[in-house]
Scaffold this motif. Structure first.
Motif, PDB file in Angstrom:
ATOM      1  N   MET A  38      -3.652  14.264  49.419  1.00 19.19           N
ATOM      2  CA  MET A  38      -4.651  15.702  49.214  1.00 19.19           C
ATOM      3  C   MET A  38      -5.589  15.778  51.910  1.00 19.19           C
ATOM      4  N   TYR A  39      -5.616  14.911  51.721  1.00 19.00           N
ATOM      5  CA  TYR A  39      -5.916  14.625  53.562  1.00 19.00           C
ATOM      6  C   TYR A  39      -4.779  15.112  54.441  1.00 19.00           C
ATOM      7  N   GLU A  40      -3.434  14.031  54.155  1.00 18.27           N
ATOM      8  CA  GLU A  40      -2.696  14.264  54.951  1.00 18.27           C
ATOM      9  C   GLU A  40      -1.929  15.762  54.815  1.00 18.27           C
ATOM     10  N   SER A  41      -1.710  16.217  53.259  1.00 22.72           N
ATOM     11  CA  SER A  41      -1.395  17.353  53.417  1.00 22.72           C
ATOM     12  C   SER A  41      -2.116  18.872  54.104  1.00 22.72           C
ATOM     13  N   THR A  42      -3.325  18.923  54.200  1.00 25.43           N
ATOM     14  CA  THR A  42      -3.696  19.157  55.354  1.00 25.43           C
ATOM     15  C   THR A  42      -4.130  19.167  56.367  1.00 25.43           C
ATOM     16  N   HIS A  43      -3.423  18.327  57.346  1.00 20.99           N
ATOM     17  CA  HIS A  43      -3.382  17.738  58.392  1.00 20.99           C
ATOM     18  C   HIS A  43      -2.560  17.084  58.937  1.00 20.99           C
ATOM     19  N   HIS A  44      -1.791  17.947  59.118  1.00 21.09           N
ATOM     20  CA  HIS A  44      -0.897  17.788  59.270  1.00 21.09           C
ATOM     21  C   HIS A  44      -0.025  16.895  60.659  1.00 21.09           C
ATOM     22  N   MET A  45      -0.383  15.921  60.665  1.00 22.28           N
ATOM     23  CA  MET A  45       0.085  14.935  61.860  1.00 22.28           C
ATOM     24  C   MET A  45       1.271  14.329  62.209  1.00 22.28           C
ATOM     25  N   ALA A  46       1.377  13.908  64.200  1.00 23.61           N
ATOM     26  CA  ALA A  46       2.891  13.449  64.097  1.00 23.61           C
ATOM     27  C   ALA A  46       1.761  11.546  63.581  1.00 23.61           C
ATOM     28  N   GLU A  47       3.511  10.650  63.412  1.00 22.61           N
ATOM     29  CA  GLU A  47       3.263   9.663  62.687  1.00 22.61           C
ATOM     30  C   GLU A  47       1.982   8.648  63.620  1.00 22.61           C
ATOM     31  N   ARG A  48       2.882   9.497  64.847  1.00 18.73           N
ATOM     32  CA  ARG A  48       1.325   8.469  65.645  1.00 18.73           C
ATOM     33  C   ARG A  48      -0.514   8.312  65.429  1.00 18.73           C
ATOM     34  N   ARG A  49      -0.609   9.980  65.455  1.00 19.19           N
ATOM     35  CA  ARG A  49      -1.269   9.986  64.999  1.00 19.19           C
ATOM     36  C   ARG A  49      -1.805   9.765  63.735  1.00 19.19           C
ATOM     37  N   VAL A  50      -1.325   9.669  62.698  1.00 14.41           N
ATOM     38  CA  VAL A  50      -1.544   9.433  61.140  1.00 14.41           C
ATOM     39  C   VAL A  50      -3.285   8.515  61.437  1.00 14.41           C
ATOM     40  N   PRO A  51      -4.257   8.946  60.987  1.00 12.39           N
ATOM     41  CA  PRO A  51      -5.513   8.255  60.505  1.00 12.39           C
ATOM     42  C   PRO A  51      -5.349   7.145  60.135  1.00 12.39           C
ATOM     43  N   HIS A  52      -6.595   6.494  60.519  1.00  5.47           N
ATOM     44  CA  HIS A  52      -6.682   4.881  60.204  1.00  5.47           C
ATOM     45  C   HIS A  52      -7.737   5.403  58.235  1.00  5.47           C
ATOM     46  N   PHE A  53      -7.730   4.849  57.485  1.00  3.32           N
ATOM     47  CA  PHE A  53      -8.428   5.332  56.449  1.00  3.32           C
ATOM     48  C   PHE A  53      -9.151   3.719  55.897  1.00  3.32           C
TER      49      PHE A  53
END
Length: 296
Positions: A90-105
């Motif tokens: 749900m977070y990733e689908s609302t925050h489209h990021m480049a692969e190198r900027r994927v958040p650290h959970f």
């Protein structure tokens, strides 16, 4: 920190999902360290973002209100299969990021997943059927996230000595008590910041203050101290006849159990305390050590 509704215009370094007790130690540290953060609560108090995670809902609006973040800290428990995956997706689908900027959970877990009555560290076998362990494993697999499994939390008004009346109501209760493991809220905050700066993907860590406490030893110390304070007229200590008898009873139970169990001195050896937790690896890895030593 005041948060705007447009997460695209206000990215943060660290997003706290669930600003509860831990945040009372974490937020002051973030401010001192100059780490830009946002935080959520279920009611949006104190300038936080109103957010409640519903594992059964696919409504995107609550997630759209969240800012982009380098690190997403999940402070509330996730249980069983599906919850961790759902939150991440749900977070990733609302925050489209480049692969190198994927958040650290980063998920805060509990040390209760390690159950064997012997020394345990972060690499020891754990209960794979534990609902929290299932969710932790899922988070690491789905997002390359990390988990901080915390020992008993204390600090501020939350003090281990106040737990005694709840966990020891009889001599039999005390007889069954072995080791106690804790970690102070300030050290939890320092650990979170250290992991934010030195992230370890797909890694579960065990976090304590590096002490193994003996419940008998603590009970003897706390009861003796309470009696001294009552005799000294400490206004902060309840000095009723009932409370005096309770502390005297606790002292007597410790002494009787030592005699009955052949324990010559306190604290007992860790081999007699059941499960013992070794948290050295995390502190060594991040290059800091707990600043709160032995509890009193």
């Amino acid at each position: 920190m005041q948060i705007t509704d447009d997460h695209d215009n206000d990215p943060v370094d660290l997003l706290i999902l669930g600003a509860g007790w831990t945040a009372t130690f974490l937020i002051p540290l973030l401010n001192r360290e100059g780490i830009k953060y946002a935080a959520t609560t279920t009611d949006g108090r104190d300038g936080t973002i109103r957010f409640r995670f519903d594992p059964d809902s696919s409504v995107l609006e609550p997630f759209r209100a969240l800012p982009r973040a380098e690190t997403v800290l999940i402070t509330f428990p996730l249980l069983g299969k599906g919850q961790a995956r759902h939150l991440v997706e749900m977070y990733e689908s609302t925050h489209h990021m480049a692969e190198r900027r994927v958040p650290h959970f980063v998920l805060l877990g509990a040390t209760s997943i390690w159950t064997a009555p012997k020394w345990q560290d972060e690499s020891s076998p754990y209960d794979h059927a534990d609902p929290r362990a299932i969710a932790e494993d899922e988070l690491m697999a789905r997002s390359d996230g990390a988990v901080l499994n915390l020992a008993g939390l204390y600090g501020g008004t939350r003090q281990p000595r106040d737990w005694l009346s709840r966990v020891v109501k009889s001599k039999a209760d005390l007889k069954g008590k072995g080791a106690l493991h804790v970690v102070h809220g300030e050290d939890v905050a320092r650990a979170i910041v250290a992991l934010h700066r030195n992230f370890t993907p797909r890694k579960r860590w065990l976090l304590s203050d590096m002490h193994v406490y003996d419940w008998w030893d603590l009970t003897q110390d706390w009861a003796a101290r309470a009696l001294r304070n009552m005799e000294g007229g400490d206004a902060q200590v309840e000095s009723t006849t009932t409370e005096t008898k309770r502390q005297q009873e606790l002292l007597a139970w410790v002494g009787e159990l030592m005699t009955e169990q052949g324990v010559r001195a306190l604290p007992r050896d860790s081999s007699l305390l059941g499960r013992a937790l070794d948290s050295r690896a995390f502190w060594q890895h991040v290059g800091i050590w707990p600043i709160h030593g032995r509890i009193r």
